[in-house]
Design a protein around this motif. Structure first.
Motif, PDB file in Angstrom:
ATOM      1  N   LYS A 157       1.190  -1.484   0.011  1.00  0.00           N
ATOM      2  CA  LYS A 157      -0.055   0.507  -0.142  1.00  0.00           C
ATOM      3  C   LYS A 157       0.727   0.934  -0.034  1.00  0.00           C
ATOM      4  N   GLU A 158      -0.082   2.624  -0.103  1.00  0.00           N
ATOM      5  CA  GLU A 158       0.946   3.656  -0.189  1.00  0.00           C
ATOM      6  C   GLU A 158       1.530   4.265   0.649  1.00  0.00           C
ATOM      7  N   ASN A 159       2.432   4.724   1.547  1.00  0.00           N
ATOM      8  CA  ASN A 159       2.712   4.935   2.814  1.00  0.00           C
ATOM      9  C   ASN A 159       1.748   6.268   2.975  1.00  0.00           C
ATOM     10  N   GLU A 160       1.113   6.110   3.787  1.00  0.00           N
ATOM     11  CA  GLU A 160       0.204   7.405   4.298  1.00  0.00           C
ATOM     12  C   GLU A 160       0.772   8.797   3.865  1.00  0.00           C
ATOM     13  N   HIS A 161       2.311   9.042   4.550  1.00  0.00           N
ATOM     14  CA  HIS A 161       2.732  10.381   4.324  1.00  0.00           C
ATOM     15  C   HIS A 161       4.003  10.055   3.668  1.00  0.00           C
ATOM     16  N   LEU A 162       3.596   9.876   2.205  1.00  0.00           N
ATOM     17  CA  LEU A 162       4.305  10.112   1.049  1.00  0.00           C
ATOM     18  C   LEU A 162       3.904  11.629   0.632  1.00  0.00           C
ATOM     19  N   ARG A 163       2.840  11.896   0.233  1.00  0.00           N
ATOM     20  CA  ARG A 163       3.029  12.702   0.094  1.00  0.00           C
ATOM     21  C   ARG A 163       3.426  14.653   0.648  1.00  0.00           C
ATOM     22  N   ALA A 164       3.687  13.950   2.180  1.00  0.00           N
ATOM     23  CA  ALA A 164       3.958  15.124   2.678  1.00  0.00           C
ATOM     24  C   ALA A 164       5.828  14.980   2.961  1.00  0.00           C
ATOM     25  N   ASP A 165       6.278  13.864   3.223  1.00  0.00           N
ATOM     26  CA  ASP A 165       7.911  13.131   2.600  1.00  0.00           C
ATOM     27  C   ASP A 165       8.361  14.478   1.380  1.00  0.00           C
ATOM     28  N   LEU A 166       7.510  14.055  -0.122  1.00  0.00           N
ATOM     29  CA  LEU A 166       7.470  14.796  -0.908  1.00  0.00           C
ATOM     30  C   LEU A 166       7.864  15.965  -1.181  1.00  0.00           C
ATOM     31  N   MET A 167       6.675  17.023  -0.052  1.00  0.00           N
ATOM     32  CA  MET A 167       6.808  18.011  -0.217  1.00  0.00           C
ATOM     33  C   MET A 167       7.597  18.953   0.038  1.00  0.00           C
ATOM     34  N   GLU A 168       7.711  17.828   1.656  1.00  0.00           N
ATOM     35  CA  GLU A 168       9.074  18.552   2.207  1.00  0.00           C
ATOM     36  C   GLU A 168      10.448  18.576   1.377  1.00  0.00           C
ATOM     37  N   LEU A 169      10.837  17.164   1.047  1.00  0.00           N
ATOM     38  CA  LEU A 169      11.750  17.679  -0.181  1.00  0.00           C
ATOM     39  C   LEU A 169      12.049  18.464  -0.868  1.00  0.00           C
ATOM     40  N   ASN A 170      10.835  18.908  -1.380  1.00  0.00           N
ATOM     41  CA  ASN A 170      10.633  19.067  -2.629  1.00  0.00           C
ATOM     42  C   ASN A 170      11.222  21.279  -2.071  1.00  0.00           C
ATOM     43  N   SER A 171      10.434  21.673  -0.986  1.00  0.00           N
ATOM     44  CA  SER A 171      11.218  22.532  -0.461  1.00  0.00           C
ATOM     45  C   SER A 171      11.710  22.960   0.478  1.00  0.00           C
ATOM     46  N   SER A 172      12.434  21.698   0.860  1.00  0.00           N
ATOM     47  CA  SER A 172      13.871  22.215   1.013  1.00  0.00           C
ATOM     48  C   SER A 172      14.565  22.160   1.058  1.00  0.00           C
ATOM     49  N   GLU A 173      15.799  23.207   1.150  1.00  0.00           N
ATOM     50  CA  GLU A 173      17.709  23.405   0.563  1.00  0.00           C
ATOM     51  C   GLU A 173      18.507  22.130  -0.010  1.00  0.00           C
ATOM     52  N   LYS A 174      17.210  20.834   0.245  1.00  0.00           N
ATOM     53  CA  LYS A 174      18.953  19.292   0.185  1.00  0.00           C
ATOM     54  C   LYS A 174      18.735  19.712  -2.076  1.00  0.00           C
ATOM     55  N   ASN A 175      17.975  19.953  -2.812  1.00  0.00           N
ATOM     56  CA  ASN A 175      18.145  20.293  -4.022  1.00  0.00           C
ATOM     57  C   ASN A 175      18.814  18.543  -4.694  1.00  0.00           C
ATOM     58  N   PRO A 176      18.262  17.462  -4.701  1.00  0.00           N
ATOM     59  CA  PRO A 176      18.701  16.395  -4.739  1.00  0.00           C
ATOM     60  C   PRO A 176      18.911  16.354  -6.228  1.00  0.00           C
ATOM     61  N   CYS A 177      19.871  16.126  -6.874  1.00  0.00           N
ATOM     62  CA  CYS A 177      20.484  15.716  -8.144  1.00  0.00           C
ATOM     63  C   CYS A 177      19.414  14.511  -8.815  1.00  0.00           C
ATOM     64  N   CYS A 178      19.394  13.712  -8.593  1.00  0.00           N
ATOM     65  CA  CYS A 178      18.260  12.402  -9.233  1.00  0.00           C
ATOM     66  C   CYS A 178      17.987  11.860  -7.906  1.00  0.00           C
ATOM     67  N   MET A 179      16.752  11.049  -9.164  1.00  0.00           N
ATOM     68  CA  MET A 179      16.047   9.838  -8.136  1.00  0.00           C
ATOM     69  C   MET A 179      15.914   8.321  -8.199  1.00  0.00           C
ATOM     70  N   VAL A 180      15.942   7.944  -7.678  1.00  0.00           N
ATOM     71  CA  VAL A 180      16.193   6.162  -7.758  1.00  0.00           C
ATOM     72  C   VAL A 180      14.699   5.460  -7.405  1.00  0.00           C
ATOM     73  N   PHE A 181      14.420   4.445  -8.213  1.00  0.00           N
ATOM     74  CA  PHE A 181      12.823   3.503  -7.741  1.00  0.00           C
ATOM     75  C   PHE A 181      13.736   2.157  -7.916  1.00  0.00           C
ATOM     76  N   PHE A 182      12.715   1.675  -7.153  1.00  0.00           N
ATOM     77  CA  PHE A 182      12.939   0.205  -6.395  1.00  0.00           C
ATOM     78  C   PHE A 182      11.934  -0.841  -6.839  1.00  0.00           C
ATOM     79  N   SER A 183      10.451  -0.476  -7.091  1.00  0.00           N
ATOM     80  CA  SER A 183       9.381  -1.253  -7.154  1.00  0.00           C
ATOM     81  C   SER A 183       7.881  -0.690  -8.221  1.00  0.00           C
TER      82      SER A 183
END
Length: 250
Positions: A157-183
């Motif tokens: 099932k989808e992690n119920e916190h996924l959207r919040a985690d993505l929004m937090e990552l997007n608004s942070s200053e971490k600025n990732p260079c890429c994303m890796v998917f596992f499933s």
């Protein structure tokens, strides 16, 4: 130091592998797993007409571990146990005490070829898996005449916190260079949530742990920047490094 988003539970192995190449790992868990049908699984494990056991995911191993009794299920020490990859082999040994085959299989198709080569066409196999598992392996074995009893032992099932985690990552200053998917399921849930708000994550290079996940990324209309040659941390790092080294020479 570049930052890479890994859509999986925190892993020291992956964190270390990326750190050695000057990448900081950011872990985001897109999935939630729920163990189901434990009683039915216990009942089927007691049967003596199976020639082998197929466990192609860590979650399937965990489902067995919850009801596992080495004295009660001693018969399995004399049966073949199949899996995919070194991590699952180690997990099966640690949690079930069984030696598994398939450490170098890499994917379901290769594992299927191994099982067909090592078993007769009349063999009967028990295949505990998830509710979203692909039918590639059972179909391949059944086409050769084998009986494959599939049983759903966990639900994804989808992690119920996924959207919040993505929004937090997007608004942070971490600025990732890429994303890796596992499933494939993780890809779908993440893609769905990224459509719900304006973000810079969607346009980052997308990497996959294997071909099945890569195909899912493509089916969702996104480009795959690289695929790990093996489902291991070092192979994944190599894929990311190859991509960015190519960009640097342009």
């Amino acid at each position: 130091m570049r930052k890479v988003v890994l859509f999986k539970s925190a892993s020291e192995e992956y964190s270390k592998a990326f750190s050695e190449h000057d990448y900081e790992s950011i872990f985001v868990e897109p999935l939630h797993f729920e163990i189901v049908n434990a009683q039915q699984l216990s009942t089927q494990l007691l049967r003596r007409d199976y020639d082998g056991l197929v466990l192609t995911s860590p979650r399937a191993v965990e489902a067995l571990a919850q009801c596992w009794d080495p004295t009660k299920f001693a018969i399995w020490s004399t049966r073949r146990v199949y899996t995919i990859g070194e991590a699952c082999c180690k997990k099966i040994k640690l949690q079930l005490g069984l030696d598994a085959l398939g450490m170098t299989a890499g994917n379901s198709e290769n594992l299927g070829k191994m099982i067909i080569a090592e078993n007769s066409a009349t063999s009967k196999l028990l295949f505990p898996s998830g509710n979203l598992s692909l039918e590639t392996l059972p179909t391949m074995l059944q086409a050769k005449g084998m009986i494959v009893d599939t049983l759903t032992v966990y639900e994804t099932k989808e992690n119920e916190h996924l959207r919040a985690d993505l929004m937090e990552l997007n608004s942070s200053e971490k600025n990732p260079c890429c994303m890796v998917f596992f499933s494939p399921s993780g890809c779908e849930y993440i893609h769905r949530q990224l459509q719900t708000f304006s973000n810079k994550l969607y346009h980052l290079p997308h990497f996959a742990i294997g071909n099945t996940t890569a195909h899912k990324i493509e089916n969702l209309g996104m480009e795959v920047a690289g695929v790990a040659t093996r489902p291991k941390a070092d192979s994944l790092v190599e894929s990311v490094e190859t991509f960015f080294s190519g960009k640097a020479t342009i």
